[in-house]
Design an enzyme around this catalytic site. Structure first.
Site, mmCIF file in Angstrom:
data_model
loop_
_atom_site.group_PDB
_atom_site.id
_atom_site.type_symbol
_atom_site.label_atom_id
_atom_site.label_comp_id
_atom_site.label_asym_id
_atom_site.label_seq_id
_atom_site.Cartn_x
_atom_site.Cartn_y
_atom_site.Cartn_z
ATOM 1 N N VAL A 42 0.845 -1.192 0.000
ATOM 2 C CA VAL A 42 0.000 0.000 0.000
ATOM 3 C C VAL A 42 0.879 1.241 0.000
ATOM 4 O O VAL A 42 1.597 1.516 0.975
ATOM 5 C CB VAL A 42 -0.940 0.024 1.223
ATOM 6 C CG1 VAL A 42 -1.873 1.228 1.142
ATOM 7 C CG2 VAL A 42 -1.739 -1.262 1.315
ATOM 8 N N ASN A 55 -1.106 4.532 -4.915
ATOM 9 C CA ASN A 55 -1.624 3.269 -5.440
ATOM 10 C C ASN A 55 -1.322 2.115 -4.497
ATOM 11 O O ASN A 55 -0.361 2.165 -3.717
ATOM 12 C CB ASN A 55 -1.014 2.961 -6.814
ATOM 13 C CG ASN A 55 -1.464 3.935 -7.877
ATOM 14 O OD1 ASN A 55 -2.651 4.210 -8.022
ATOM 15 N ND2 ASN A 55 -0.527 4.476 -8.642
ATOM 16 N N ASP A 104 7.931 0.749 3.554
ATOM 17 C CA ASP A 104 8.264 0.507 2.157
ATOM 18 C C ASP A 104 9.766 0.654 1.914
ATOM 19 O O ASP A 104 10.364 -0.092 1.129
ATOM 20 C CB ASP A 104 7.479 1.454 1.249
ATOM 21 C CG ASP A 104 7.653 2.926 1.627
ATOM 22 O OD1 ASP A 104 7.974 3.230 2.795
ATOM 23 O OD2 ASP A 104 7.424 3.776 0.742
#
Length: 256
Positions: free
Chosen positions: A7, A11, A109
């Protein structure tokens, strides 16, 4: 099979990984209000279109930089696949170090990308991730040691359009002919956005390498990595699937 969910701020990527190979990828806009039922209907339809047997998904791993999406994604995994998903946090065995003053501030991330680089490559790296923000992560000695966060190029282009009444919205692309000098408004804007951003990338990489104590390679990921790579010599490797590869490695390491 593994369903890996990444996530981002703009996007969300759903990828199916079978025996270490990424066999399908789907994207949907990230919306905190999206329900588990909406995710399931959308994903089930795409799986049917691409011939993916949903019953063969045996594991789900989720990484998110938008915490408000997590509840419904976990609910989707449990209701739709009968699986308790593995949610990536810093408490898991990542296999990489975090050597900064405030580890809690690092986005997952960025750590997932470091995990993939540490597993697939040797040496020290500058990892450039082209997303909503463009991040530069310094991976040295198998540890995340710091980095840079800059506005993403799409964000910059949109801000220029919104703030300037007489300027149109233009696509993020090099101007026709690949020349820096523009001959109309659109080509002038494309040159400023594209080559200006490219100059920022090259300048920041040069500064980071100058501060480094040893040689560093540059790896680029994110959807726009392939757009910039032909126009610069500072990018050594492009891997648009880096984050999904990192999620796969984390899942394997923590499911044993």
């Amino acid at each position: 099979m593994l369903l890996a969910i990444d996530v981002g701020n703009t996007n969300t990527m759903f990828a199916v990984v079978d025996h270490g190979e990424i066999v399908h990828r789907w994207r949907i806009s990230t919306q905190a209000s999206r329900t588990s039922d909406e995710y399931m209907v959308w994903l089930t339809q795409l799986m049917e279109i691409d011939g993916v047997d949903r019953s063969k998904v045996g594991r789900v791993v989720i990484s998110t930089v938008v915490p408000t999406t997590l509840f419904n994604l976990e609910r989707m995994a449990r209701r739709g696949f009968g699986i308790d998903p593995l949610v990536v946090t810093k408490d898991l065995d990542l296999g990489v170090g975090i050597e900064i003053a405030h580890p809690e501030q690092v986005g997952m991330d960025r750590l997932v990308n470091c995990v993939a680089v540490g597993d697939r490559h040797e040496g020290d790296f500058i990892i450039i991730d082209f997303g909503t923000a463009t991040t530069f992560d310094i991976f040295v000695g198998n540890a995340y040691t710091g980095g840079i966060i800059a506005p993403g190029i799409n964000l910059s282009a949109e801000a220029l359009y919104v703030a300037a009444a007489q300027l149109p919205r233009v696509a993020v692309a090099p101007p026709r002919g690949g020349k820096a000098k523009g001959f109309d408004t659109v080509s002038a804007m494309q040159s400023g956005i594209f080559f200006g951003y490219l100059a920022m990338i090259e300048g920041l990489v040069a500064r980071l390498k100058a501060e480094a104590t040893g040689p560093m390679k540059v790896l680029a990921t994110g959807g726009l990595a392939v757009l910039f790579e032909p126009y610069t010599r500072v990018i050594d490797v492009v891997d648009v699937d880096l984050t999904v590869r990192g999620l796969t490695i984390i899942d394997e390491r923590n499911r044993r």
